[in-house]
Design an enzyme around this catalytic site. Structure first.
Site, mmCIF file in Angstrom:
data_model
loop_
_atom_site.group_PDB
_atom_site.id
_atom_site.type_symbol
_atom_site.label_atom_id
_atom_site.label_comp_id
_atom_site.label_asym_id
_atom_site.label_seq_id
_atom_site.Cartn_x
_atom_site.Cartn_y
_atom_site.Cartn_z
ATOM 1 N N SER A 14 0.810 -1.218 0.000
ATOM 2 C CA SER A 14 0.000 0.000 0.000
ATOM 3 C C SER A 14 0.842 1.266 0.000
ATOM 4 C CB SER A 14 -0.944 0.007 1.212
ATOM 5 O OG SER A 14 -0.193 0.113 2.404
ATOM 6 N N SER A 140 15.295 -6.873 2.770
ATOM 7 C CA SER A 140 15.977 -6.726 4.051
ATOM 8 C C SER A 140 16.312 -5.252 4.226
ATOM 9 C CB SER A 140 17.227 -7.622 4.041
ATOM 10 O OG SER A 140 18.013 -7.431 5.174
HETATM 11 N N1 LIG Z 1 12.431 3.163 3.704
HETATM 12 C C1 LIG Z 1 13.666 2.753 3.900
HETATM 13 O O1 LIG Z 1 14.580 3.602 3.953
HETATM 14 C C2 LIG Z 1 13.997 1.298 4.064
HETATM 15 C C3 LIG Z 1 15.345 0.959 4.196
HETATM 16 C C4 LIG Z 1 15.687 -0.370 4.323
HETATM 17 C C5 LIG Z 1 14.710 -1.348 4.309
HETATM 18 N N2 LIG Z 1 13.394 -1.004 4.196
HETATM 19 C C6 LIG Z 1 12.413 -2.089 4.198
HETATM 20 O O2 LIG Z 1 11.559 -1.939 3.088
HETATM 21 C C7 LIG Z 1 10.321 -2.571 3.340
HETATM 22 C C8 LIG Z 1 9.195 -1.621 2.948
HETATM 23 O O3 LIG Z 1 9.209 -0.518 3.837
HETATM 24 P P1 LIG Z 1 8.940 0.983 3.355
HETATM 25 O O4 LIG Z 1 10.165 1.755 3.610
HETATM 26 O O5 LIG Z 1 8.329 0.995 2.019
HETATM 27 O O6 LIG Z 1 7.910 1.453 4.478
HETATM 28 P P2 LIG Z 1 6.327 1.712 4.428
HETATM 29 O O7 LIG Z 1 6.017 2.768 3.445
HETATM 30 O O8 LIG Z 1 5.946 1.932 5.846
HETATM 31 O O9 LIG Z 1 5.740 0.348 3.886
HETATM 32 C C9 LIG Z 1 5.835 -0.824 4.638
HETATM 33 C C10 LIG Z 1 4.599 -1.675 4.446
HETATM 34 O O10 LIG Z 1 4.705 -2.803 5.315
HETATM 35 C C11 LIG Z 1 3.456 -3.092 5.888
HETATM 36 N N3 LIG Z 1 3.512 -3.041 7.361
HETATM 37 C C12 LIG Z 1 3.921 -2.026 8.152
HETATM 38 N N4 LIG Z 1 3.782 -2.361 9.439
HETATM 39 C C13 LIG Z 1 3.255 -3.598 9.464
HETATM 40 C C14 LIG Z 1 2.861 -4.477 10.494
HETATM 41 N N5 LIG Z 1 2.969 -4.163 11.787
HETATM 42 N N6 LIG Z 1 2.341 -5.666 10.141
HETATM 43 C C15 LIG Z 1 2.220 -6.015 8.845
HETATM 44 N N7 LIG Z 1 2.569 -5.223 7.820
HETATM 45 C C16 LIG Z 1 3.081 -4.031 8.137
HETATM 46 C C17 LIG Z 1 2.482 -2.022 5.444
HETATM 47 O O11 LIG Z 1 1.713 -2.600 4.424
HETATM 48 P P3 LIG Z 1 0.130 -2.760 4.459
HETATM 49 O O12 LIG Z 1 -0.393 -1.768 5.453
HETATM 50 O O13 LIG Z 1 -0.195 -2.465 3.062
HETATM 51 O O14 LIG Z 1 -0.122 -4.176 4.822
HETATM 52 C C18 LIG Z 1 3.338 -0.942 4.835
HETATM 53 O O15 LIG Z 1 2.747 -0.397 3.694
HETATM 54 C C19 LIG Z 1 10.327 -2.949 4.820
HETATM 55 O O16 LIG Z 1 10.590 -4.324 4.957
HETATM 56 C C20 LIG Z 1 11.480 -2.129 5.376
HETATM 57 O O17 LIG Z 1 12.054 -2.743 6.493
HETATM 58 C C21 LIG Z 1 13.029 0.305 4.082
#
Ligand SMILES: NC(=O)c1ccc[n+]([C@@H]2O[C@H](COP(=O)([O-])OP(=O)(O)OC[C@H]3O[C@@H](n4cnc5c(N)ncnc54)[C@H](OP(=O)(O)O)[C@@H]3O)[C@@H](O)[C@H]2O)c1
Length: 281
Positions: A14, A140
């Site tokens: 989302s 990751s």
């Molecule tokens: N942003 C960064 O800088 C960064 C860096 C390194 C790694 N990551 C990784 O990238 C992935 C995506 O993160 P993002 O940065 O795109 O953040 P985001 O915009 O917050 O998206 C993360 C998604 O994960 C789901 N989520 C969040 N909390 C959850 C919970 N408690 N239980 C189940 N689902 C949950 C939600 O999806 P729904 O609500 O649609 O289910 C949310 O849309 C994650 O695994 C994160 O650790 C991000």
């Protein structure tokens, strides 16, 4: 390149990296099933996809729950086609010094970032192995390779995901299923808004860290200004899944490349002092 007759299932689609990846892959002809815990949260993605004529189908899937998961996956396969690529992307960060982390907070962190991914992998594998091909992409983080202060819970969950992926890739290699780990640095997503702070951070347990937490907060705020468009991660995922011989690990962004390289190549004392600067002025 693997065949492209099946769908790409992306969890946590989302917002952020999941949303960008869904649109980017669909723009390049992949049929995408975008999963979210709440269907309503996919409304914006679905309307953008339909306006642009992109093959993105939204589904509700609670990655944290075991109940009904296999039925949900069967329904996806029946309605949209077999799952050829699984992108385990859903995840969040639990913030706080290790001393302040409650067991239930830690468990919830592991549940979403590690157990949910492991569960989904187990569910999709029989069909992938049956076909002799498929790809698992585990999202990751650079924090799946290095630990930074006050991120102990998140770091542990991503290290666990990396460890699982390492074993899995060897197990699945002779069976034709590829395992890819993507390690983003810092990207502009909903990550910070979705971050959970340890409830005990303001308690006595958090007291020794207060000054460092403040310094960390202000450094991190400045650092966040450098966050990049998550489409960069989407591009790497696209490149990896269409590659005939993908690498196992993909670092995305300078912070990730430098972080991993620095931890491996710098002398211990230099590395410690660099990480220490994150918490001390
Ligand atoms: N942003 C960064 O800088 C960064 C860096 C390194 C790694 N990551 C990784 O990238 C992935 C995506 O993160 P993002 O940065 O795109 O953040 P985001 O915009 O917050 O998206 C993360 C998604 O994960 C789901 N989520 C969040 N909390 C959850 C919970 N408690 N239980 C189940 N689902 C949950 C939600 O999806 P729904 O609500 O649609 O289910 C949310 O849309 C994650 O695994 C994160 O650790 C991000």
């Amino acid at each position: 390149m693997t065949g492209t007759d099946g769908v790409v299932l992306i969890t946590g689609a989302s917002s952020g990296i999941g949303r960008s990846t869904a649109l980017y892959l669909a723009e390049r002809g992949r049929r995408v099933v975008a999963a979210s815990r709440a269907r309503g949260r996919l409304a914006e993605l679905e309307s953008e996809a339909s306006r642009r004529g992109l093959p993105v189908a939204g589904v509700e899937l609670d990655v944290n729950g075991e109940a009904g998961l296999s039925e949900a996956l069967e329904a996806i396969a029946a309605e949209h086609g077999h799952i050829e690529v699984l992108v385990n992307n859903a995840g969040y960060g639990l913030f706080g010094p290790v001393q302040t982390l409650a067991s239930d907070e830690l468990r919830a962190q592991m549940e979403t970032n590690f157990f949910a991914a492991a569960r989904l992998i187990r569910q999709v594998l029989p069909a992938m192995i049956g076909k002799g091909r498929g790809t698992i992409v585990n999202v990751s983080s650079v924090l799946g390779r290095i630990g930074t202060p006050f991120n102990g819970a998140y770091v542990s969950s991503k290290f666990a995901l990396e460890g699982l992926s390492e074993s899995l890739r060897h197990e699945l290699r002779p069976l034709g299923v590829r395992v890819i780990v993507v390690e983003p640095g810092l990207f502009r997503t909903g990550f910070r808004d979705n971050q959970v702070t340890a409830a005990a951070i303001e308690s006595e347990d958090g007291a020794p860290y207060r000054r460092y937490l403040k310094d960390y907060g202000s450094r991190h705020d400045r650092f966040s200004l450098r966050a990049k468009d998550p489409v960069r991660v989407a591009k790497v995922i696209h490149r990896a899944i269409r590659s005939r011989r993908p690498r196992f690990r993909y670092q995305v962004g300078m912070e990730s490349r430098l972080g991993v390289l620095g931890s491996r190549l710098l002398p211990e004392r230099v590395y410690l002092s660099l990480v220490g600067r994150a918490v001390r002025r």
